[in-house]
Design a protein around this motif. Structure first.
Motif, PDB file in Angstrom:
ATOM      1  N   ASP A   1      -9.204   6.147  -1.119  1.00 50.36           N
ATOM      2  CA  ASP A   1      -8.110   5.887  -2.049  1.00 50.36           C
ATOM      3  C   ASP A   1      -6.830   6.560  -1.540  1.00 50.36           C
ATOM      4  OD1 ASP A   1      -9.989   4.643  -3.528  1.00 50.36           O
ATOM      5  OD2 ASP A   1      -9.948   6.023  -5.215  1.00 50.36           O
ATOM      6  N   LYS A   2      -5.715   5.939  -1.807  1.00 46.85           N
ATOM      7  CA  LYS A   2      -4.441   6.501  -1.369  1.00 46.85           C
ATOM      8  C   LYS A   2      -3.390   6.359  -2.462  1.00 46.85           C
ATOM      9  CE  LYS A   2      -0.661   5.881   1.910  1.00 46.85           C
ATOM     10  NZ  LYS A   2      -0.150   5.156   3.076  1.00 46.85           N
TER      11      LYS A   2
ATOM     12  N   GLY B   1       0.333   5.848  -3.695  1.00 49.77           N
ATOM     13  CA  GLY B   1       1.557   5.257  -3.177  1.00 49.77           C
ATOM     14  C   GLY B   1       2.756   6.130  -3.479  1.00 49.77           C
TER      15      GLY B   1
ATOM     16  N   HIS C   1      -3.432   2.262  -2.635  1.00 45.36           N
ATOM     17  CA  HIS C   1      -4.559   1.328  -2.539  1.00 45.36           C
ATOM     18  C   HIS C   1      -5.854   2.058  -2.867  1.00 45.36           C
ATOM     19  CE1 HIS C   1      -4.547   2.849   1.771  1.00 45.36           C
ATOM     20  NE2 HIS C   1      -5.786   3.104   1.398  1.00 45.36           N
TER      21      HIS C   1
ATOM     22  N   ALA D   1      -8.829   0.656   4.938  1.00 45.46           N
ATOM     23  CA  ALA D   1      -8.654   1.444   3.710  1.00 45.46           C
ATOM     24  C   ALA D   1      -9.944   2.214   3.457  1.00 45.46           C
ATOM     25  CB  ALA D   1      -8.324   0.535   2.530  1.00 45.46           C
TER      26      ALA D   1
ATOM     27  N   SER E   1       0.824  -1.206   0.000  1.00 46.53           N
ATOM     28  CA  SER E   1       0.000   0.000   0.000  1.00 46.53           C
ATOM     29  C   SER E   1       0.857   1.253   0.000  1.00 46.53           C
ATOM     30  CB  SER E   1      -0.919  -0.003   1.224  1.00 46.53           C
ATOM     31  OG  SER E   1      -1.525   1.252   1.410  1.00 46.53           O
TER      32      SER E   1
ATOM     33  N   LYS F   1     -10.067   2.431  -2.004  1.00 41.35           N
ATOM     34  CA  LYS F   1     -10.969   2.326  -0.857  1.00 41.35           C
ATOM     35  C   LYS F   1     -11.554   0.918  -0.779  1.00 41.35           C
ATOM     36  CE  LYS F   1     -15.121   4.405   1.148  1.00 41.35           C
ATOM     37  NZ  LYS F   1     -16.186   5.430   0.958  1.00 41.35           N
TER      38      LYS F   1
ATOM     39  N   ARG G   1      -2.737   0.156  -8.030  1.00 42.81           N
ATOM     40  CA  ARG G   1      -2.956   0.242  -6.592  1.00 42.81           C
ATOM     41  C   ARG G   1      -3.479  -1.080  -6.034  1.00 42.81           C
ATOM     42  NH1 ARG G   1      -5.998   6.157  -6.026  1.00 42.81           N
ATOM     43  NH2 ARG G   1      -4.240   7.441  -6.780  1.00 42.81           N
ATOM     44  N   VAL G   2      -3.175  -1.347  -4.776  1.00 42.25           N
ATOM     45  CA  VAL G   2      -3.653  -2.559  -4.117  1.00 42.25           C
ATOM     46  C   VAL G   2      -5.183  -2.552  -4.129  1.00 42.25           C
ATOM     47  CG1 VAL G   2      -3.752  -3.827  -1.935  1.00 42.25           C
ATOM     48  CG2 VAL G   2      -1.618  -2.693  -2.637  1.00 42.25           C
ATOM     49  N   GLY G   3      -5.766  -3.628  -4.657  1.00 42.27           N
ATOM     50  CA  GLY G   3      -7.219  -3.742  -4.740  1.00 42.27           C
ATOM     51  C   GLY G   3      -7.819  -3.077  -5.952  1.00 42.27           C
TER      52      GLY G   3
ATOM     53  N   ASN H   1       6.340  -8.149  -3.132  1.00 39.94           N
ATOM     54  CA  ASN H   1       6.512  -6.744  -3.490  1.00 39.94           C
ATOM     55  C   ASN H   1       7.693  -6.543  -4.436  1.00 39.94           C
ATOM     56  OD1 ASN H   1       4.346  -5.440  -2.145  1.00 39.94           O
ATOM     57  ND2 ASN H   1       5.391  -5.720  -0.194  1.00 39.94           N
TER      58      ASN H   1
ATOM     59  N   ALA I   1      -9.883  -1.834  -0.110  1.00 45.22           N
ATOM     60  CA  ALA I   1      -8.941  -2.895  -0.491  1.00 45.22           C
ATOM     61  C   ALA I   1      -8.621  -3.806   0.686  1.00 45.22           C
ATOM     62  CB  ALA I   1      -7.660  -2.289  -1.050  1.00 45.22           C
TER      63      ALA I   1
END
Length: 456
Positions: free
Chosen positions: A223-224, A226, A212, A220, A207, A214, A263-265, A248, A216
């Motif tokens: 949204d973020k 990275g 990631h 979470a 993440s 929202k 992004r993750v998810g 990773n 995920a």
């Protein structure tokens, strides 16, 4: 490119403004609570802040007051409903630039932001000019052959977009070299994002690096971006990369090859333009041979490497760095010491410097704090530096309990055991850190602990 901060708990508004303003060339950061916005502003600056008047944790007037304490010159635009217009006018009296009424219209928002930025420029022009205090540079180079070679390599590699591996013991200045490369590159105006891979929790490393979406995973809530997205157009510095998990490492290889991040998810691929510089105090070649680091990732990153020698192998650099740290310490401690007592430099050159430049910096800063007058006093140095004869050159004692060693193998084993004990002592028994400092993998260290009957 100006920074725009959006503080609004309405996710749709955040997405709308983020997408629209990003297309208009702004750097946009979104947060959903006042606390998140204040936390971001403590570490960053924004030319314009769009803030909802009604937040889950703060009122519009409260958040305005906190913003103005942190950044008095920031232009705050209040987002409000019709029923709150009277209170929004009160916000104008307390320092807000303007307010906009929901529903929001992108063109109106853009016009208001443009006016706010012009207001900022006007205020800057009318400010009295202040003479800037001279600050010592963050990165310097010593006169030794090793240091001069490092400088040549920095000048050679900086204008390119090649990936770089910076090798060296803990405290040798790997991040400073990475910043110097970035500062001399065509990306100098872009962001420099530094990540300590050793400090990333394994379950959140993906993440942090790739972002990631929202939902995920638990926690979470939005949204973020990275680190790769944050470093877009600039340089991403990955310190202690050997700590990245296998999964990773695979994701990292894909980003390096395709220049796209997922992004993750998420399912959407995001283009990123990032130069990657990594650093390690481990032997990555050995990690590859032992299956702890992917060979394809290593070769993809190893387009160029820079080796930083330990400080003890280049004593001719010590005077230059000591004086550099003296200047820095004067600035930080508000002191005005001009030089060192004559014998100090000889004592510094005779010391082993386990912690390299980081340790030297700390020693000088402590000595400056304890000294008065115009010179740093020798008595302000730590005892281990003032009395170097109390330990061997390597910083630990080898004993045979009065017996004559029967072979060189026994001598080597005794030295190895003493070295392990000394480093364990300095790391407070941290085996991972001990393995790093001794340049061995953890499995090898555990085998040595068992062989020498060392319990921790």
């Amino acid at each position: 490119m100006e920074n725009i901060l959006i503080i609004d708990d309405d996710r749709d508004i955040c997405l709308l403004l983020d997408k629209f303003l990003t297309k208009k060339g702004f750097l946009v950061q979104t947060t959903s609570t006042g606390q998140e916005g204040i936390h971001w502003l403590k570490k960053n600056e924004a030319a314009v802040i769009l803030c909802d008047f009604k937040l889950p944790d703060y009122s519009g007037l409260d958040i305005l007051q906190k913003i103005k304490i942190l950044h008095p010159d920031a232009q705050v635009i209040i987002i409000t409903g019709y029923s709150d217009v009277r209170i929004a006018v009160e916000a104008l009296k307390k320092g807000a630039f303007e307010y906009v009424i929901k529903p929001l219209y992108p063109d109106e928002i853009l016009m208001t932001i443009t006016a706010a930025l012009k207001n900022n420029v006007s205020r800057e022009r009318n400010k009295p000019v202040k003479r800037k205090k001279h600050k010592s540079p963050q990165f310097i180079i010593g006169p030794s052959r090793q240091s001069q070679t490092v400088q040549k390599h920095i000048d050679l590699i900086a204008p390119t977009d090649m990936s770089v591996i910076i090798l060296g013991e803990t405290g040798t200045g790997k991040e400073y070299v990475a910043k110097a490369i970035h500062g001399k590159s065509q990306r100098a105006e872009g962001p420099f994002v530094a990540v300590d891979c050793g400090a990333l929790p394994k379950d959140l490393a993906g993440s942090e690096l790739f972002g990631h979406v929202k939902g995920a995973f638990t926690g979470a809530v939005q949204d973020k971006k990275g680190c790769f997205e944050q470093a877009d157009g600039g340089t991403l510095f990955l310190d202690e990369i050997g700590n990245l998990s296998y999964d990773n490492q695979i994701k990292l290889l894909r980003v390096l090859q395709e220049r796209k991040v997922k992004r993750v998810g998420g399912v959407k691929e995001i283009d990123v333009d990032v130069r990657v510089i990594i650093a390690t105090n481990e032997n990555l070649k050995r990690a590859v041979q032992e299956g702890e680091f992917r060979e394809d990732v290593y070769h993809r990153l190893n387009e160029f490497n820079i080796q930083l020698a330990p400080l003890r192998s280049r004593p001719e650099d010590i005077e230059a760095f000591a004086k550099h740290f003296l200047q820095q310490s004067n600035e930080q401690l508000k002191k005005d010491l001009q030089d060192f007592d004559p014998k100090i430099l000889n004592l510094l050159k005779a010391y082993y410097w386990h912690g390299n430049l980081r340790e030297l910096s700390n020693v000088v800063k402590r000595a400056v704090l304890l000294s008065t007058g115009s010179r740093v006093k020798a008595e302000a140095l730590p005892e281990e530096i003032k009395a170097p004869g109390t330990s061997s050159e390597a910083g630990f004692n080898i004993t045979f309990n009065g017996k004559i060693p029967t072979s060189l193998k026994k001598v080597a084993e005794a030295a190895e055991r003493a070295a392990i004990l000394e480093v364990l002592k300095r790391t407070n028994g941290n085996k991972s850190k001990t393995a790093q400092l001794l340049d061995v993998d953890r499995k090898t260290l555990y085998n040595k602990l068992s062989a020498y009957d060392i319990s921790t």
